[in-house]
Design a protein around this motif. Sequence first.
Motif, PDB file in Angstrom:
ATOM      1  N   LEU A  33       0.832  -1.202   0.000  1.00 44.86           N
ATOM      2  CA  LEU A  33       0.000   0.000   0.000  1.00 44.86           C
ATOM      3  C   LEU A  33       0.869   1.255   0.000  1.00 44.86           C
ATOM      4  O   LEU A  33       0.650   2.183  -0.795  1.00 44.86           O
ATOM      5  N   LEU A  34       1.865   1.294   0.878  1.00 45.70           N
ATOM      6  CA  LEU A  34       2.746   2.456   0.937  1.00 45.70           C
ATOM      7  C   LEU A  34       3.499   2.635  -0.374  1.00 45.70           C
ATOM      8  O   LEU A  34       3.621   3.753  -0.890  1.00 45.70           O
ATOM      9  N   ASP A  35       3.987   1.535  -0.924  1.00 44.30           N
ATOM     10  CA  ASP A  35       4.711   1.585  -2.196  1.00 44.30           C
ATOM     11  C   ASP A  35       3.808   2.147  -3.303  1.00 44.30           C
ATOM     12  O   ASP A  35       4.236   2.978  -4.117  1.00 44.30           O
ATOM     13  N   LEU A  36       2.559   1.710  -3.337  1.00 44.87           N
ATOM     14  CA  LEU A  36       1.611   2.185  -4.343  1.00 44.87           C
ATOM     15  C   LEU A  36       1.366   3.686  -4.197  1.00 44.87           C
ATOM     16  O   LEU A  36       1.400   4.431  -5.188  1.00 44.87           O
ATOM     17  N   LEU A  37       1.119   4.151  -2.976  1.00 43.24           N
ATOM     18  CA  LEU A  37       0.804   5.559  -2.761  1.00 43.24           C
ATOM     19  C   LEU A  37       1.996   6.461  -3.072  1.00 43.24           C
ATOM     20  O   LEU A  37       1.839   7.525  -3.680  1.00 43.24           O
ATOM     21  N   ALA A  46      -7.813   5.646  -5.755  1.00 45.87           N
ATOM     22  CA  ALA A  46      -9.159   5.286  -5.317  1.00 45.87           C
ATOM     23  C   ALA A  46      -9.134   4.030  -4.464  1.00 45.87           C
ATOM     24  O   ALA A  46      -8.309   3.125  -4.670  1.00 45.87           O
ATOM     25  N   LYS A  47     -10.053   3.960  -3.517  1.00 46.51           N
ATOM     26  CA  LYS A  47     -10.153   2.782  -2.658  1.00 46.51           C
ATOM     27  C   LYS A  47     -10.392   1.522  -3.488  1.00 46.51           C
ATOM     28  O   LYS A  47      -9.831   0.463  -3.177  1.00 46.51           O
ATOM     29  N   SER A  48     -11.210   1.639  -4.523  1.00 46.06           N
ATOM     30  CA  SER A  48     -11.504   0.469  -5.352  1.00 46.06           C
ATOM     31  C   SER A  48     -10.244  -0.033  -6.044  1.00 46.06           C
ATOM     32  O   SER A  48     -10.027  -1.252  -6.144  1.00 46.06           O
ATOM     33  N   GLU A  49      -9.385   0.877  -6.505  1.00 42.28           N
ATOM     34  CA  GLU A  49      -8.140   0.458  -7.150  1.00 42.28           C
ATOM     35  C   GLU A  49      -7.193  -0.185  -6.144  1.00 42.28           C
ATOM     36  O   GLU A  49      -6.526  -1.179  -6.449  1.00 42.28           O
ATOM     37  N   ILE A  50      -7.129   0.382  -4.946  1.00 43.59           N
ATOM     38  CA  ILE A  50      -6.267  -0.195  -3.913  1.00 43.59           C
ATOM     39  C   ILE A  50      -6.712  -1.614  -3.594  1.00 43.59           C
ATOM     40  O   ILE A  50      -5.893  -2.538  -3.498  1.00 43.59           O
ATOM     41  N   ARG A  51      -8.029  -1.810  -3.437  1.00 49.61           N
ATOM     42  CA  ARG A  51      -8.535  -3.151  -3.122  1.00 49.61           C
ATOM     43  C   ARG A  51      -8.228  -4.131  -4.253  1.00 49.61           C
ATOM     44  O   ARG A  51      -7.848  -5.281  -4.006  1.00 49.61           O
ATOM     45  N   ASP A  52      -8.359  -3.667  -5.506  1.00 51.42           N
ATOM     46  CA  ASP A  52      -8.074  -4.549  -6.647  1.00 51.42           C
ATOM     47  C   ASP A  52      -6.593  -4.920  -6.710  1.00 51.42           C
ATOM     48  O   ASP A  52      -6.242  -6.034  -7.120  1.00 51.42           O
ATOM     49  N   ARG A  53      -5.724  -3.981  -6.322  1.00 49.76           N
ATOM     50  CA  ARG A  53      -4.284  -4.237  -6.369  1.00 49.76           C
ATOM     51  C   ARG A  53      -3.833  -5.130  -5.221  1.00 49.76           C
ATOM     52  O   ARG A  53      -3.002  -6.025  -5.399  1.00 49.76           O
ATOM     53  N   LEU A  54      -4.393  -4.920  -4.043  1.00 50.01           N
ATOM     54  CA  LEU A  54      -3.935  -5.641  -2.855  1.00 50.01           C
ATOM     55  C   LEU A  54      -4.667  -6.955  -2.629  1.00 50.01           C
ATOM     56  O   LEU A  54      -4.096  -7.907  -2.084  1.00 50.01           O
ATOM     57  N   TRP A  55      -5.954  -6.994  -3.043  1.00 46.53           N
ATOM     58  CA  TRP A  55      -6.745  -8.214  -2.850  1.00 46.53           C
ATOM     59  C   TRP A  55      -7.426  -8.578  -4.172  1.00 46.53           C
ATOM     60  O   TRP A  55      -8.662  -8.524  -4.272  1.00 46.53           O
ATOM     61  N   PRO A  56      -6.683  -8.939  -5.195  1.00 51.36           N
ATOM     62  CA  PRO A  56      -7.291  -9.225  -6.499  1.00 51.36           C
ATOM     63  C   PRO A  56      -8.265 -10.405  -6.428  1.00 51.36           C
ATOM     64  O   PRO A  56      -7.983 -11.422  -5.782  1.00 51.36           O
ATOM     65  N   THR A  58     -10.803 -10.881  -4.785  1.00 51.23           N
ATOM     66  CA  THR A  58     -11.216 -11.256  -3.427  1.00 51.23           C
ATOM     67  C   THR A  58     -12.063 -10.141  -2.842  1.00 51.23           C
ATOM     68  O   THR A  58     -11.710  -8.963  -2.951  1.00 51.23           O
ATOM     69  N   PHE A  59     -13.186 -10.498  -2.233  1.00 45.43           N
ATOM     70  CA  PHE A  59     -14.011  -9.488  -1.577  1.00 45.43           C
ATOM     71  C   PHE A  59     -13.456  -9.218  -0.186  1.00 45.43           C
ATOM     72  O   PHE A  59     -13.225 -10.146   0.598  1.00 45.43           O
ATOM     73  N   VAL A  60     -13.221  -7.950   0.116  1.00 46.20           N
ATOM     74  CA  VAL A  60     -12.798  -7.557   1.464  1.00 46.20           C
ATOM     75  C   VAL A  60     -13.660  -6.387   1.909  1.00 46.20           C
ATOM     76  O   VAL A  60     -14.138  -5.589   1.090  1.00 46.20           O
ATOM     77  N   SER A  61     -13.861  -6.277   3.201  1.00 49.02           N
ATOM     78  CA  SER A  61     -14.679  -5.192   3.731  1.00 49.02           C
ATOM     79  C   SER A  61     -13.879  -3.896   3.797  1.00 49.02           C
ATOM     80  O   SER A  61     -12.653  -3.891   3.692  1.00 49.02           O
ATOM     81  N   GLU A  62     -14.577  -2.797   3.982  1.00 53.93           N
ATOM     82  CA  GLU A  62     -13.945  -1.476   4.089  1.00 53.93           C
ATOM     83  C   GLU A  62     -12.950  -1.438   5.248  1.00 53.93           C
ATOM     84  O   GLU A  62     -11.928  -0.761   5.177  1.00 53.93           O
ATOM     85  N   SER A  63     -13.246  -2.186   6.315  1.00 51.87           N
ATOM     86  CA  SER A  63     -12.388  -2.156   7.499  1.00 51.87           C
ATOM     87  C   SER A  63     -10.998  -2.733   7.223  1.00 51.87           C
ATOM     88  O   SER A  63     -10.024  -2.341   7.873  1.00 51.87           O
TER      89      SER A  63
END
Length: 216
Positions: A33-37, A46-56, A58-63
């Motif tokens: 995450l830090l490397d990406l930012l 965007a949060k959606s892009e971060i989730r796609d990059r970190l948890w491809p 895979t469904f994960v919650s906002e938390s």
Amino acid sequence: MRLCFGEFTLDRATRQLLQAGAERHLEPKAFELLDLLVGRRPDPVAKSEIRDRLWPDTFVSESNLTDLVAQVRHALGDSPRRPRFIRTVHGFGYAFSAEAWEERATAHGRRHLSARVIWDQRTIALAAGENVIGRDEEVAVRIDAPGVSRRHARIVVTGAEVMLEDLGSKNGTYLREQRLEAPAALRDGDTFRLGRLLLVFRNTAQGGSTRTEVGR
């Protein structure tokens, strides 16, 4: 490749976050995450892009993402209310908000030292010899802030040696939380205070022709 910002270095080869040479623990996804930012600075991600990059796939919650951001901020000593590094873009995502640069050696491994002071996201280069810090308009490093004397302190750069000295200021100069009574050596990543005002000293080895700013 090593990415430098403030007193920190993000080493992509070893997957380590270093603070003045000492490792700050980050879980693998927090490092990603830090490397990406940092790599996308100054644009927000965007949060959606971060989730796609970190948890491809895979469904994960906002938390999950919130907890990961909190871990990165903790490692950096950052605050969501007064961020130095990680800025929340409400309703969208997150952005890296500090200056960052790449540190790489030249083809022949030649490197040089680049001494500078970082204050409030400003980077001020230091010249060889004496660099007076204070509120006076004629000093080398002008810091116009409450509690800083007109000629508060000085940094003397002599080759690879860099010394910090208080100039009889009212509120004192502090290095590693100790008030200076005599000149003291500065090391890369050291934080020091002019009264309550915090600054960071950087003197990292740079490969001159290969240094590039991160972001646009």
